[in-house]
Scaffold this motif. Sequence first.
Motif, mmCIF file in Angstrom:
data_model
loop_
_atom_site.group_PDB
_atom_site.id
_atom_site.type_symbol
_atom_site.label_atom_id
_atom_site.label_comp_id
_atom_site.label_asym_id
_atom_site.label_seq_id
_atom_site.Cartn_x
_atom_site.Cartn_y
_atom_site.Cartn_z
ATOM 1 N N ASP A 155 2.608 -3.177 4.696
ATOM 2 C CA ASP A 155 3.903 -2.559 4.346
ATOM 3 C C ASP A 155 4.247 -2.792 2.885
ATOM 4 O O ASP A 155 5.117 -2.112 2.323
ATOM 5 C CB ASP A 155 4.996 -3.143 5.245
ATOM 6 N N LYS A 156 3.560 -3.734 2.256
ATOM 7 C CA LYS A 156 3.832 -4.024 0.847
ATOM 8 C C LYS A 156 3.404 -2.849 -0.026
ATOM 9 O O LYS A 156 2.368 -2.234 0.214
ATOM 10 C CB LYS A 156 3.083 -5.281 0.426
ATOM 11 N N GLU A 157 4.177 -2.497 -1.032
ATOM 12 C CA GLU A 157 3.855 -1.392 -1.936
ATOM 13 C C GLU A 157 3.596 -1.930 -3.348
ATOM 14 O O GLU A 157 4.154 -2.962 -3.749
ATOM 15 C CB GLU A 157 4.993 -0.378 -1.981
ATOM 16 N N ILE A 158 2.732 -1.202 -4.056
ATOM 17 C CA ILE A 158 2.364 -1.587 -5.430
ATOM 18 C C ILE A 158 2.739 -0.448 -6.358
ATOM 19 O O ILE A 158 2.355 0.701 -6.128
ATOM 20 C CB ILE A 158 0.864 -1.876 -5.540
ATOM 21 N N LEU A 210 2.928 5.578 -10.245
ATOM 22 C CA LEU A 210 2.558 5.718 -8.841
ATOM 23 C C LEU A 210 3.049 4.513 -8.051
ATOM 24 O O LEU A 210 3.105 3.388 -8.556
ATOM 25 C CB LEU A 210 1.039 5.815 -8.693
ATOM 26 N N THR A 211 3.385 4.774 -6.775
ATOM 27 C CA THR A 211 3.676 3.714 -5.813
ATOM 28 C C THR A 211 2.738 3.908 -4.641
ATOM 29 O O THR A 211 2.737 4.971 -4.000
ATOM 30 C CB THR A 211 5.130 3.762 -5.346
ATOM 31 N N ILE A 212 1.911 2.907 -4.368
ATOM 32 C CA ILE A 212 0.892 3.038 -3.321
ATOM 33 C C ILE A 212 1.019 1.877 -2.346
ATOM 34 O O ILE A 212 1.459 0.783 -2.714
ATOM 35 C CB ILE A 212 -0.528 3.038 -3.920
ATOM 36 N N PRO A 213 0.651 2.120 -1.065
ATOM 37 C CA PRO A 213 0.608 0.999 -0.114
ATOM 38 C C PRO A 213 -0.550 0.072 -0.464
ATOM 39 O O PRO A 213 -1.575 0.505 -0.953
ATOM 40 C CB PRO A 213 0.392 1.697 1.233
#
Length: 699
Positions: A93-96, A111-114
């Motif tokens: 569930d953490k996003e980078i 960008l925001t990616i899992p």
Amino acid sequence: MDVNKNINNLYVKFKLFYPVFIGSIFSIALITVVLVSKSKQEIYNLSEKNMRLEVNTIRYMFERERELKLEKVKTNLKVAHELFFRNPISFSDKEIQLEAINQHTLETSILTIPAMMRNNNLVYKSTEFQEETYQLFGGTITIFQKTDIGYLRISTNVLNTAGHAAVGTFIPNNSPVAKAMMKGEIFEGRAYVVNDWYITSYEPFYHHDTLAGMLYVGDKEKDLEKLRNILQKLKIGQNGYIFVVDQKGEVIIDAPDINQSVAHEEWFNDMIGDTSGTGHLFKSSNQGEYLLTYARYDEFGLIIAAIIPTRELTYDPIKNLIITAVYFALLISILFILMVLLTTTRRVHKLLNAIRLSNIKLRSAKDALRQSEYNFRTLFNNSSDEMLVSDMQGNIIEMNEMACETLEYTREELLKMNILDLKPAKFGQKFLENRNQLVRSGSLIFDSEYITKTGNLIPVEINSRLLDFNQQKVVLSISRNLKMRNELERKVLSAVIQTEERERERFSKDMHDGLGPMLSTVKLYVGELADAHTSEEEKASYIKQVNEIIDEAVSSTREISNNLMPRVIHEYGVVKAIQAFCNKINLTNRIKIDFNSIGVDQTMDKNIQLILFRVISELINNTIKHAKATLISINIEANEGKIKVEFNDNGIGFNTEKIMSDKKIGIGLKSIISRIKSINGRCQFSSEEGQGFKIIIEI
């Protein structure tokens, strides 16, 4: 009065022969000019042909380098695939959030990616997987995560221009690689990676049946240092050399007078617009006129060129031609003066008589020469061996009837061919080496192959000798067909090996039928000894019987242990047998063996499997005993009915010529060569002191 008369006669004779003298001198001068011009052109044409052969040989080397790298990348991807999927991937569930850079346009996007996890470890910026694979096969490897704008590098050992891992760069969706991933296909070939061209292989991977990313393995397309070392050792004549430029005119591999951009040169524009590789003459401000020949290799975007000063090509031949013409002119002048002084009617008659007599003798000499040529031609054509006469460039200029019959070409067809047209492509470089050695030693004996008109391969032993023929240096090659001899040797050795293996199988059976019952009997007695109801007297008797049976078993084991069959070959095939052998060696931690096989079928002929096992076992044992190596690499590949084995070690190496020429040493290596020849195979090995050992076996 007599003096005046003689002077007048001399004057008249001089006036009579004067036009002849002037005409002769003028004709000689004109012929000399024509010959100089024609000789120059012939020298240029011949040199251009030789240089084109050198350039094409280098181009073939580039092509082979590219093919080998592509095969290596394919194999490395398979290994990487196995390692990568040993541990499951998941997404937390953490996003980078990061700034992504398009590797083609250098445009950035937020960008925001899992977070991708592998075995519950974060993949982003991790280098664990790259370090593991790099130890196995080197090269570059990247884990990509699929995003809306393309495939993002989240873990890689590919470096950017700053020398850091190129994490955060992405391949856009419109690239050929991305399109292949969307189709679920593996992409193999040439691709642009961050800031350079690589030979690559990309494979998509999925998470819950959804495309989650791709796995990449690659190697740089051009190893410039390796290529530079090879090309700088090559020389064209005394002052000629080979250089390489790209299609923008930048010098990739330089030469003495070509070490910067050549985009402004007129001859470079000719090369860009022409694909024929035609030679060109151009002028240099420093050294004068040069001859240039080139070949384009578009797969690498390179142009390979050979260059040589024209003065080196023409100076000595033209000088000799002019000197000869001058000598000839002087000779004509002397003869003219003698004719003026000595010619009289009576002497003319005597001269004519002498000429007639000379013609008779000449006719007799011609008849004798004709008979001699006939005798030679009869012997030449009735030889049981193939004979080919070629010039120093390999062009065929004569052959006997046996050569036509064996190669299935007519005489007219062979006269239009080159020796290289009759050989497989792999002998191209070896042909040049053999010619150079032949020039140095005058004769050479070596093994080779011919290709007939119908495509059949004929193994031959060639005895070549340098000769003077029709005022030029030529090579007489006498070829002896080795096919029947090799077949006979193969049958004899194969029969010996089969007999040996049948004997070992008999010993194996004896061990099973003899030693097995003894051990079963011992087991029964031991069981009785463990029974509480057995008396002490019975136990003593049982112990005595057990000791006797064990002594008998030990004696039987000594007799047959050295002759056991490698049964694992018959039950599981040569690959499993070699793998088991390597695993045992690896357990000792004395040396590491990397073994790989592709396409090897267990149904292969048992005799071939057995010989391969014996040969590879012998090579491993030799390396352990003599090479002081820490690493052995073994690759076996079967393709279209052919088997190729590559064996390498990083040991101390040895002098191959010394080993092969000394009868007291090198027995193991010579035995290996004999075994491979017995199954119609071929060995090629190389080693230098301090450079390890390599052998390639083809069956």
